[in-house]
Structures are given as C-alpha cells and as structure tokens.
Design a protein around this motif. Structure first.
Motif, PDB file in Angstrom:
ATOM      1  N   ILE A  61       0.823  -1.214   0.000  1.00 20.73           N
ATOM      2  CA  ILE A  61       0.000   0.000   0.000  1.00 20.73           C
ATOM      3  C   ILE A  61       0.857   1.264   0.000  1.00 20.73           C
ATOM      4  O   ILE A  61       0.362   2.338  -0.332  1.00 20.73           O
ATOM      5  N   MET A  64       0.966   2.169  -3.461  1.00 24.78           N
ATOM      6  CA  MET A  64      -0.263   2.918  -3.783  1.00 24.78           C
ATOM      7  C   MET A  64      -0.096   4.383  -3.391  1.00 24.78           C
ATOM      8  O   MET A  64      -0.518   5.298  -4.104  1.00 24.78           O
ATOM      9  N   GLY A  65       0.548   4.608  -2.245  1.00 21.32           N
ATOM     10  CA  GLY A  65       0.813   5.974  -1.796  1.00 21.32           C
ATOM     11  C   GLY A  65       1.721   6.730  -2.755  1.00 21.32           C
ATOM     12  O   GLY A  65       1.478   7.906  -3.066  1.00 21.32           O
ATOM     13  N   PHE A  66       2.779   6.074  -3.255  1.00 20.88           N
ATOM     14  CA  PHE A  66       3.682   6.725  -4.219  1.00 20.88           C
ATOM     15  C   PHE A  66       2.878   7.177  -5.453  1.00 20.88           C
ATOM     16  O   PHE A  66       3.075   8.290  -5.964  1.00 20.88           O
ATOM     17  N   THR A  68      -0.388   7.718  -5.781  1.00 17.41           N
ATOM     18  CA  THR A  68      -1.315   8.807  -5.461  1.00 17.41           C
ATOM     19  C   THR A  68      -0.568  10.136  -5.377  1.00 17.41           C
ATOM     20  O   THR A  68      -1.027  11.168  -5.873  1.00 17.41           O
ATOM     21  N   SER A  69       0.612  10.091  -4.761  1.00 17.56           N
ATOM     22  CA  SER A  69       1.409  11.321  -4.634  1.00 17.56           C
ATOM     23  C   SER A  69       1.820  11.841  -6.006  1.00 17.56           C
ATOM     24  O   SER A  69       1.831  13.061  -6.240  1.00 17.56           O
ATOM     25  N   HIS A  72      -1.068  13.693  -7.445  1.00 18.86           N
ATOM     26  CA  HIS A  72      -1.249  15.010  -6.820  1.00 18.86           C
ATOM     27  C   HIS A  72      -0.170  15.998  -7.246  1.00 18.86           C
ATOM     28  O   HIS A  72      -0.421  17.190  -7.333  1.00 18.86           O
ATOM     29  N   ARG A  73       1.054  15.518  -7.495  1.00 17.29           N
ATOM     30  CA  ARG A  73       2.111  16.414  -7.996  1.00 17.29           C
ATOM     31  C   ARG A  73       1.793  16.861  -9.423  1.00 17.29           C
ATOM     32  O   ARG A  73       2.097  17.990  -9.818  1.00 17.29           O
ATOM     33  N   PRO A  76      -2.386  19.322  -8.591  1.00 14.36           N
ATOM     34  CA  PRO A  76      -2.760  19.536  -7.184  1.00 14.36           C
ATOM     35  C   PRO A  76      -4.278  19.618  -6.970  1.00 14.36           C
ATOM     36  O   PRO A  76      -4.749  19.451  -5.842  1.00 14.36           O
ATOM     37  N   VAL A  80      -8.484  11.854  -6.406  1.00 14.75           N
ATOM     38  CA  VAL A  80      -8.431  10.431  -6.773  1.00 14.75           C
ATOM     39  C   VAL A  80      -9.739   9.787  -6.306  1.00 14.75           C
ATOM     40  O   VAL A  80      -9.970   9.655  -5.108  1.00 14.75           O
ATOM     41  N   GLU A  81     -10.581   9.413  -7.266  1.00 13.30           N
ATOM     42  CA  GLU A  81     -11.864   8.794  -6.886  1.00 13.30           C
ATOM     43  C   GLU A  81     -11.703   7.300  -6.646  1.00 13.30           C
ATOM     44  O   GLU A  81     -12.293   6.758  -5.711  1.00 13.30           O
ATOM     45  N   THR A  82     -10.959   6.638  -7.541  1.00 13.81           N
ATOM     46  CA  THR A  82     -10.664   5.219  -7.315  1.00 13.81           C
ATOM     47  C   THR A  82      -9.209   4.968  -7.676  1.00 13.81           C
ATOM     48  O   THR A  82      -8.682   5.567  -8.617  1.00 13.81           O
ATOM     49  N   ILE A  83      -8.588   4.089  -6.919  1.00 13.13           N
ATOM     50  CA  ILE A  83      -7.243   3.622  -7.275  1.00 13.13           C
ATOM     51  C   ILE A  83      -7.200   2.134  -6.960  1.00 13.13           C
ATOM     52  O   ILE A  83      -7.592   1.701  -5.878  1.00 13.13           O
ATOM     53  N   ASP A  84      -6.771   1.380  -7.960  1.00 11.38           N
ATOM     54  CA  ASP A  84      -6.762  -0.084  -7.859  1.00 11.38           C
ATOM     55  C   ASP A  84      -5.348  -0.558  -8.190  1.00 11.38           C
ATOM     56  O   ASP A  84      -4.862  -0.317  -9.300  1.00 11.38           O
ATOM     57  N   THR A  85      -4.697  -1.198  -7.243  1.00 12.22           N
ATOM     58  CA  THR A  85      -3.315  -1.632  -7.460  1.00 12.22           C
ATOM     59  C   THR A  85      -3.208  -3.147  -7.283  1.00 12.22           C
ATOM     60  O   THR A  85      -3.747  -3.707  -6.324  1.00 12.22           O
TER      61      THR A  85
ATOM     62  N   SER B  36       4.945   8.581   1.720  1.00 15.42           N
ATOM     63  CA  SER B  36       4.547   8.238   0.351  1.00 15.42           C
ATOM     64  C   SER B  36       4.974   9.305  -0.652  1.00 15.42           C
ATOM     65  O   SER B  36       4.722   9.150  -1.849  1.00 15.42           O
ATOM     66  N   VAL B  85      -9.142   1.270  -3.591  1.00 18.48           N
ATOM     67  CA  VAL B  85      -9.873   2.200  -2.719  1.00 18.48           C
ATOM     68  C   VAL B  85     -10.757   3.094  -3.579  1.00 18.48           C
ATOM     69  O   VAL B  85     -10.317   3.581  -4.627  1.00 18.48           O
TER      70      VAL B  85
END
Lengths: 138, 147
Positions: A61, A64-66, A68-69, A72-73, A76, A80-85, B36, B85
């Motif tokens: 996870i 997943m954080g990397f 998402t970041s 956002h970079r 900005p 993120v509505e859905t993220i599936d990894t 992260s 998620v």
C-alpha cells in the motif's frame, strides 16, 4: 507541467515521475504508522530474510501511496476517486523504484481522467500495476 | 477436489462478517502521506482545514480478517493480490468511523501453474452520521492445490 483543469489533459500523456523514498527508515515509519510495525518484514533486512523473504519489503500500500502522490504532484486539484493496485511481486526496501502513469482516457463531460499506473524495480521488472480514476476541474 | 466457485458465491457473497470501529490518529495519517511522497498539505499537515486520509491509509484499515470464519480452506497459501480504494467523501482523522466487511467477489483464473482463486473482501467505511465515505477492497489470491 502542472495540470489545472481537464482541458489541459492529453490522451496518452505521461505524468512526471518522482523518485520515491524506499529507504528502510521510510518503510519502517510507514509500517509503524499503519500498525504493521511488528516483526522485521518492513523494518530490517536480516529479520525479513529469517522470515524467508529476499529482504525487507516496501509495503504494497506504500506503492499505492507513491502513485497517489505522483497524481497530486501532476495536478494539485486532482481528486483520486478510485485507485486499484495489483501487487504482482514484492518491492525491496533500500532499492530504487521507478513509478509511471499514462493517461488512457479523458472524459471531459464527466470530468474524469483514467490513468494506467506502474511501479518497476531497478531491473525494469513490474512489481505493482493498476489504474486510477481521477476527477479534475472543468 | 476442485473448488466450486458458484457454490462459494451462493454461500458467502455479500454477507457482512466483520465490523470494526476506528478513530484515525492525525499524526499517523500525516506520516503515511509524507512517507509516500505526498506534497499536498490536506494529506500531510494535520493542521490543514481540509486534512484527510490518503487512499493508502484507507487501504490499511482493511488489514486483519479478510474471510468469514467458516470459509473453507483450499490448501494453498493465501497471498495479498492487491488493494483498491474508492473515495466517496473525505475520510477525517479524529472522528469515529465504522468499517463493515463482506465478501464482494470470488473468481478464478487459470494459468500455466494451475488455477488461482481470487477472493475480494470489501470494507465499506462509514462516518459517525452513517454516511459512507469510502470502500476498500482487498484481493486475496490462493493457488488451488492439485488433488
């Protein structure tokens, strides 16, 4: 280039990657914060090897954080509505990884961009892949 | 014995088998975001007025029991196949949350090394007003043991 609205997004565009911190200090802090700090799996290479692992791991996870970041970079204002990894194989702590994302669909009416996501190790082997649906302002 | 996917679905899908209460620690949420590589303060700074948990933290809440107590064992070693998620509303730290978990899907895939069974457990996360704020799916993969 920072994306301010969905009109700025081009189909097939690649997001600018960044170099995530996969150090033991980072994986350890992450694991402690989510309550997975017991044992050496994410905190100590020797203890992880005693568990039969190739070394201490980056929590799935955290990848997943990397990703998402990175989104956002890139924008900005992105939500993120859905993220599936999918965790295909482990990522080792203290080894660099390469994260990437490419725009695979742009729905201007709905304000949604779809991204394909990948995390590779330094041997260019895919460790994590997935998709995200991201909402952007019109 | 070959696992009967349809029979498992009819017995186990969509039945709540776990319920947990949470209250997220803002400092821990911020650490997860910062480790992260997150740069947006609404995820990394607990003092931000729109401070909220990033998807990776939401995914971590689904750790623990992924299957009903009476779910059969297939013999293979369960592996973490991934997480998904869906963010519906911001997930706030320091406020009561409730996670309710059910088996959302069961399917199989066959490859050179045999058949793999995929189990998707879904935690639906609700705020103190009973409004759903997120879902967190955990995929468990089990390689079917040859009979």
């Amino acid at each position: 280039m920072s994306i301010g609205s969905i009109a700025d997004v081009e189909f097939g565009a690649e997001l600018d990657p960044f170099q995530p911190d996969t150090s033991i200090a980072a994986t350890s802090a992450f694991a402690e914060a989510v309550g997975w700090g017991g044992g050496g799996r994410f905190k100590d290479h020797e203890l992880a090897r005693k568990e039969g692992l190739p070394g201490a791991l980056v929590p799935g996870i955290m990848a997943m954080g990397f990703l998402t970041s990175m989104i956002h970079r890139w924008s900005p204002d992105a939500e993120v509505e859905t993220i599936d990894t999918v965790f295909r194989a482990p990522l080792l702590a203290d080894e660099p990884c390469l994260i990437s994302a490419v725009v695979t669909d742009v729905d201007e009416q709905q304000g949604i961009v779809q991204l394909d996501l990948t995390v590779k190790n330094q041997k260019n082997e895919t460790r994590v892949f997935g998709t995200a649906n991201v909402r952007l302002p019109g | 014995m070959k696992v009967d996917i349809d029979e498992l679905k009819s017995r186990f899908l969509n039945l709540e088998f776990d319920k947990k209460d949470f209250e997220l620690d803002p400092e821990k949420v911020a650490i997860v975001a910062r480790m992260s590589g997150e740069t947006l303060p609404q995820f990394s700074d607990p003092a931000h007025p729109d401070f909220q948990a990033p998807p990776a933290f939401i995914a971590s809440l689904a750790a623990g029991r992924h299957l009903p107590i009476n779910f059969p064992e297939f013999g293979g070693i369960p592996m973490d196949g991934g997480k998904a998620v869906t963010c519906i509303k911001p997930v706030r730290a320091g406020r009561p949350l409730t996670g309710k978990t059910h088996l959302h899907d069961i399917y199989d895939k066959s490859g050179r090394s045999g058949r793999m069974i995929f189990l998707v457990s879904r935690m639906e996360l609700f705020d103190e007003n009973g409004e759903q704020v997120a879902t967190s799916d955990s995929r468990t993969v089990i390689r079917e043991r040859a009979s």
